[in-house]
Design a protein around this motif. Structure first.
Motif, PDB file in Angstrom:
ATOM      1  N   LEU A   4       1.093  -1.609   0.191  1.00 28.14           N
ATOM      2  CA  LEU A   4      -0.672  -0.226   0.093  1.00 28.14           C
ATOM      3  C   LEU A   4       0.767   1.246  -0.002  1.00 28.14           C
ATOM      4  O   LEU A   4       2.147   1.194   0.397  1.00 28.14           O
ATOM      5  CB  LEU A   4      -0.908   0.519   1.498  1.00 28.14           C
ATOM      6  CG  LEU A   4      -1.713  -1.012   1.022  1.00 28.14           C
ATOM      7  CD1 LEU A   4      -2.368  -1.483   2.795  1.00 28.14           C
ATOM      8  CD2 LEU A   4      -2.556  -0.908   0.219  1.00 28.14           C
ATOM      9  N   PRO A   5       0.017   2.474  -0.786  1.00 27.48           N
ATOM     10  CA  PRO A   5       0.981   3.695  -0.727  1.00 27.48           C
ATOM     11  C   PRO A   5       0.673   3.616   0.860  1.00 27.48           C
ATOM     12  O   PRO A   5      -0.085   3.768   1.378  1.00 27.48           O
ATOM     13  CB  PRO A   5       0.367   4.259  -1.760  1.00 27.48           C
ATOM     14  CG  PRO A   5      -0.946   3.483  -2.046  1.00 27.48           C
ATOM     15  CD  PRO A   5      -0.482   2.291  -1.406  1.00 27.48           C
ATOM     16  N   THR A   6       1.857   4.929   1.415  1.00 27.32           N
ATOM     17  CA  THR A   6       1.604   5.613   2.718  1.00 27.32           C
ATOM     18  C   THR A   6       1.200   6.904   2.036  1.00 27.32           C
ATOM     19  O   THR A   6       1.667   7.977   1.577  1.00 27.32           O
ATOM     20  CB  THR A   6       2.866   5.423   2.960  1.00 27.32           C
ATOM     21  OG1 THR A   6       3.569   4.476   3.836  1.00 27.32           O
ATOM     22  CG2 THR A   6       2.683   6.041   4.539  1.00 27.32           C
ATOM     23  N   PRO A   7      -0.042   7.218   2.648  1.00 29.99           N
ATOM     24  CA  PRO A   7      -0.697   8.655   2.744  1.00 29.99           C
ATOM     25  C   PRO A   7      -0.183   9.587   2.919  1.00 29.99           C
ATOM     26  O   PRO A   7       0.085   9.600   4.477  1.00 29.99           O
ATOM     27  CB  PRO A   7      -1.865   8.409   2.467  1.00 29.99           C
ATOM     28  CG  PRO A   7      -2.527   6.511   4.076  1.00 29.99           C
ATOM     29  CD  PRO A   7      -1.278   6.569   3.393  1.00 29.99           C
ATOM     30  N   GLU A   8       0.842  10.303   2.133  1.00 33.32           N
ATOM     31  CA  GLU A   8       1.567  11.930   2.831  1.00 33.32           C
ATOM     32  C   GLU A   8       0.375  12.948   2.994  1.00 33.32           C
ATOM     33  O   GLU A   8       0.479  14.042   3.410  1.00 33.32           O
ATOM     34  CB  GLU A   8       2.331  12.370   1.724  1.00 33.32           C
ATOM     35  CG  GLU A   8       3.820  11.601   2.213  1.00 33.32           C
ATOM     36  CD  GLU A   8       4.964  11.327   1.117  1.00 33.32           C
ATOM     37  OE1 GLU A   8       4.643  12.499   0.241  1.00 33.32           O
ATOM     38  OE2 GLU A   8       5.860  10.365   0.805  1.00 33.32           O
ATOM     39  N   ARG A   9      -0.802  12.815   2.608  1.00 38.11           N
ATOM     40  CA  ARG A   9      -2.569  14.090   2.481  1.00 38.11           C
ATOM     41  C   ARG A   9      -2.608  13.384   3.007  1.00 38.11           C
ATOM     42  O   ARG A   9      -3.101  12.578   2.397  1.00 38.11           O
ATOM     43  CB  ARG A   9      -1.754  14.946   1.183  1.00 38.11           C
ATOM     44  CG  ARG A   9      -2.170  14.266  -0.323  1.00 38.11           C
ATOM     45  CD  ARG A   9      -2.186  14.349  -0.662  1.00 38.11           C
ATOM     46  NE  ARG A   9      -2.551  14.272  -2.298  1.00 38.11           N
ATOM     47  CZ  ARG A   9      -3.226  13.907  -2.950  1.00 38.11           C
ATOM     48  NH1 ARG A   9      -4.807  14.149  -2.356  1.00 38.11           N
ATOM     49  NH2 ARG A   9      -3.636  13.073  -3.853  1.00 38.11           N
ATOM     50  N   THR A  10      -3.960  14.076   2.778  1.00 38.46           N
ATOM     51  CA  THR A  10      -5.781  13.772   4.021  1.00 38.46           C
ATOM     52  C   THR A  10      -6.497  14.205   2.077  1.00 38.46           C
ATOM     53  O   THR A  10      -5.692  14.514   1.892  1.00 38.46           O
ATOM     54  CB  THR A  10      -6.427  14.547   4.448  1.00 38.46           C
ATOM     55  OG1 THR A  10      -5.631  14.153   5.894  1.00 38.46           O
ATOM     56  CG2 THR A  10      -7.874  13.629   4.749  1.00 38.46           C
ATOM     57  N   GLY A  11      -7.443  12.308   2.024  1.00 36.65           N
ATOM     58  CA  GLY A  11      -7.369  12.770   1.020  1.00 36.65           C
ATOM     59  C   GLY A  11      -7.672  11.547   0.098  1.00 36.65           C
ATOM     60  O   GLY A  11      -7.106  10.187   0.931  1.00 36.65           O
ATOM     61  N   TYR A  12      -9.138  11.219  -0.995  1.00 32.96           N
ATOM     62  CA  TYR A  12      -9.038  10.320  -1.523  1.00 32.96           C
ATOM     63  C   TYR A  12      -7.845   9.551  -2.799  1.00 32.96           C
ATOM     64  O   TYR A  12      -8.194   8.061  -3.141  1.00 32.96           O
ATOM     65  CB  TYR A  12     -10.171   9.955  -2.078  1.00 32.96           C
ATOM     66  CG  TYR A  12     -11.600  10.705  -1.414  1.00 32.96           C
ATOM     67  CD1 TYR A  12     -12.177   8.341  -0.129  1.00 32.96           C
ATOM     68  CD2 TYR A  12     -12.090  11.293  -0.712  1.00 32.96           C
ATOM     69  CE1 TYR A  12     -13.079   9.038   0.412  1.00 32.96           C
ATOM     70  CE2 TYR A  12     -12.994  11.156  -0.330  1.00 32.96           C
ATOM     71  CZ  TYR A  12     -13.440  10.609   0.720  1.00 32.96           C
ATOM     72  OH  TYR A  12     -14.283  10.647   1.862  1.00 32.96           O
ATOM     73  N   GLY A  13      -6.718  10.396  -3.120  1.00 36.73           N
ATOM     74  CA  GLY A  13      -6.360   9.955  -3.954  1.00 36.73           C
ATOM     75  C   GLY A  13      -5.358   8.573  -3.838  1.00 36.73           C
ATOM     76  O   GLY A  13      -4.874   7.399  -4.591  1.00 36.73           O
ATOM     77  N   PRO A  14      -4.414   8.496  -2.227  1.00 35.94           N
ATOM     78  CA  PRO A  14      -4.254   7.179  -2.449  1.00 35.94           C
ATOM     79  C   PRO A  14      -5.085   6.335  -2.368  1.00 35.94           C
ATOM     80  O   PRO A  14      -3.743   5.118  -2.922  1.00 35.94           O
ATOM     81  CB  PRO A  14      -3.261   7.737  -0.834  1.00 35.94           C
ATOM     82  CG  PRO A  14      -3.566   8.789  -0.405  1.00 35.94           C
ATOM     83  CD  PRO A  14      -4.320   9.819  -1.473  1.00 35.94           C
ATOM     84  N   VAL A  15      -5.839   5.920  -2.135  1.00 34.40           N
ATOM     85  CA  VAL A  15      -6.789   4.852  -1.693  1.00 34.40           C
ATOM     86  C   VAL A  15      -7.136   4.166  -3.775  1.00 34.40           C
ATOM     87  O   VAL A  15      -7.025   3.420  -4.293  1.00 34.40           O
ATOM     88  CB  VAL A  15      -8.531   5.241  -2.161  1.00 34.40           C
ATOM     89  CG1 VAL A  15      -9.012   3.626  -1.900  1.00 34.40           C
ATOM     90  CG2 VAL A  15      -8.382   5.687  -0.823  1.00 34.40           C
ATOM     91  N   PHE A  16      -7.211   5.774  -4.707  1.00 31.60           N
ATOM     92  CA  PHE A  16      -7.182   5.305  -6.122  1.00 31.60           C
ATOM     93  C   PHE A  16      -6.110   4.414  -6.728  1.00 31.60           C
ATOM     94  O   PHE A  16      -5.820   4.004  -7.514  1.00 31.60           O
ATOM     95  CB  PHE A  16      -8.049   6.272  -7.087  1.00 31.60           C
ATOM     96  CG  PHE A  16      -9.455   6.375  -6.574  1.00 31.60           C
ATOM     97  CD1 PHE A  16     -10.095   5.693  -7.451  1.00 31.60           C
ATOM     98  CD2 PHE A  16     -10.190   7.315  -6.220  1.00 31.60           C
ATOM     99  CE1 PHE A  16     -11.540   5.790  -7.215  1.00 31.60           C
ATOM    100  CE2 PHE A  16     -11.364   7.467  -6.028  1.00 31.60           C
ATOM    101  CZ  PHE A  16     -12.344   6.861  -6.561  1.00 31.60           C
ATOM    102  N   ALA A  17      -4.982   4.839  -5.943  1.00 31.57           N
ATOM    103  CA  ALA A  17      -3.306   4.220  -6.557  1.00 31.57           C
ATOM    104  C   ALA A  17      -3.445   3.395  -6.091  1.00 31.57           C
ATOM    105  O   ALA A  17      -2.621   2.151  -7.014  1.00 31.57           O
ATOM    106  CB  ALA A  17      -2.111   5.205  -5.539  1.00 31.57           C
ATOM    107  N   VAL A  18      -4.281   2.556  -5.317  1.00 34.57           N
ATOM    108  CA  VAL A  18      -4.061   0.597  -5.298  1.00 34.57           C
ATOM    109  C   VAL A  18      -5.568   0.152  -5.949  1.00 34.57           C
ATOM    110  O   VAL A  18      -6.324   0.721  -6.897  1.00 34.57           O
ATOM    111  CB  VAL A  18      -5.054   0.597  -3.834  1.00 34.57           C
ATOM    112  CG1 VAL A  18      -4.866  -1.018  -4.043  1.00 34.57           C
ATOM    113  CG2 VAL A  18      -4.320   1.528  -2.784  1.00 34.57           C
TER     114      VAL A  18
END
Length: 453
Positions: A11-25
């Motif tokens: 999993l990517p470690t989210p560096e900011r709040t938001g939905y972007g890291p979720v769609f990176a999966v």
């Protein structure tokens, strides 16, 4: 990939709040798109089936049963079949559920299918739905982990669900101007098949979480374990009870429009206002708030979310009523933090059954809430009923919020991440009530292959 390897996604470690890291999966993108397609298929099939049944019978009762049957089988499927989510490989469960729904849609689309068979097929889709939803929720913890990415992923799926209601009814109405109701059902066949293909090719193969015994006994045992734990039970009730009360204004929208003496165009606005608020609240909480902030707002929002409904008995203008509905819907953002607490409280081997019980209970209790609101409106004015719902619901939600606070740890109450506080209460390890046994049959057996469903 060997099935013995659970294959947890990096999993990517989210560096900011938001939905972007979720769609990176990558796997989540497949689940997200499959969810949107299958849900759109369900909504369009409900509209098409309602029109078809009414056209064949001329009976408002039978056409209304199409919607009612979307709620009633949830309780049966969610309790007697919840063990499917843990006993069988999750990808296989999801694909087979979609294929079952596709088969039902194909049979509905046949010109020779009688009305009784149409209703039975509708029941079958509804009975499969909690198994599908519970399995998908549990699988998200494998795909996204059980931290903040899981919370945001669940939020996105809920947003899709709310949006599908708004968009699906509109698309269904437009579709029925072009094709026959059975033709629209054939279109839903395509959405279910596409969803099954996305899940089969877009997600990894993972083993079953647990197994053992006859399916029904295993399912009921899981439900008993979930409800026997005070912490899990309190969280479930806080997930269930606010939606039970908040559906009253939507269920009585037509009656309220008649009471207020406004045209039918207002009915659509009254029914859309709350989903719009829910979507806005979820998007703001997911994109703008940190995990700690989402944890801090759980209990205040859950306890106060129904207060806007107290505006109804004062008979303000409809603009104020729409604002009240938007505010009540936006309070649904409390579920982001509560989702995290729930998944942390449930042992992994019980997670699929717990998620299925959660889904079944949520749908069932909303149906009960609609029925009770309708029954009350037979004796009192709609504005009085909705105002009463706001009062009674607020009292119940505040009491539940107090119970959740009592069973939670100090770190949770202060808004710290779930990983920062131990167990589910001071000095209490997760699943303590489960460890005691409570005369619950927890015998495990060999893994089973999924056959016949």
């Amino acid at each position: 990939m060997p099935e013995e390897n659970r294959g947890t996604t990096t999993l990517p470690t989210p560096e900011r709040t938001g939905y972007g890291p979720v769609f990176a999966v990558r796997e989540f993108r497949a689940v997200f798109l499959a969810h949107a397609l299958s849900l759109l298929g369900v909504v369009v099939s409900e509209i098409a089936l309602t029109v078809l049944v009414y056209g064949l019978t001329g009976s408002p009762l039978l056409s209304a049963l199409v919607f009612a049957l979307g709620f009633l089988p949830y309780l049966v499927g969610g309790t007697l079949l919840s063990g499917v989510a843990d006993r069988f490989p999750p990808r296989r469960v999801l694909v087979v559920c979609d294929l079952v729904c596709a088969g039902c849609a194909a049979l509905m689309a046949l010109p020779a299918t009688p009305v009784a068979a149409l209703l039975v097929l509708r029941c079958l889709i509804a009975a499969v739905s909690p198994v599908f939803s519970g399995t998908r929720m549990a699988t998200l913890t494998d795909i996204l982990g059980d931290g903040d990415l899981f919370v945001l992923g669940r939020s996105l799926l809920r947003i899709v669900s709310q949006s599908a209601v708004l968009v699906g009814f509109g698309l269904g109405g437009v579709l029925l101007t072009v094709v026959s109701p059975r033709g629209a059902l054939a279109v839903t066949l395509g959405t279910f098949l596409t969803s099954a293909l996305l899940l089969r090719l877009g997600t990894r193969r993972r083993p079953a979480r647990a197994g053992g015994g006859a399916l029904v006994r295993y399912s009921l045992s899981g439900a008993r374990q979930v409800l026997a734990d005070r912490r899990i039970r309190a969280l479930l009730l806080l997930l269930w009870v606010p939606p039970m009360f908040v559906v009253a204004p939507e269920a009585l929208a037509a009656a309220y429009a008649d009471e207020a003496g406004v045209g039918t165009a207002w009915i659509g606005l009254l029914m859309c206002a709350m989903p719009v608020g829910t979507i806005a609240g979820e998007l703001y909480a997911g994109a703008a708030l940190s995990p700690a902030a989402r944890s801090r707002i759980v209990l205040p929002l859950a306890g106060a979310g129904l207060l806007p409904l107290l505006l109804y008995p004062f008979h303000p203008g409809l603009g104020w009523i729409l604002l009240a509905l938007v505010l009540a819907g936006s309070a649904g953002a409390y579920t982001l933090g509560l989702d995290r607490w729930f998944v942390d409280a449930v042992p992994e081997e019980l997670r699929g059954r717990a998620m299925t019980v959660h889904t079944a209970g949520l749908m069932t209790i909303q149906g009960v809430g609609m029925a009770l609101a309708g029954a009350a409106a037979e004796f009192w004015a709609v504005s009085t009923v909705v105002g009463g719902v706001g009062v009674v619901g607020t009292v119940c939600c505040v009491l539940l919020a107090v119970e959740v606070r009592r069973t939670g740890g100090a770190g949770e109450v202060e808004g710290k991440g779930a990983a920062e506080w131990p167990g589910k209460g001071p000095g209490r390890r997760p699943g303590k009530a489960l460890e005691k046994g409570a005369n619950i049959d927890t015998r495990d057996g060999a893994d089973h292959d999924m056959t016949g469903r």
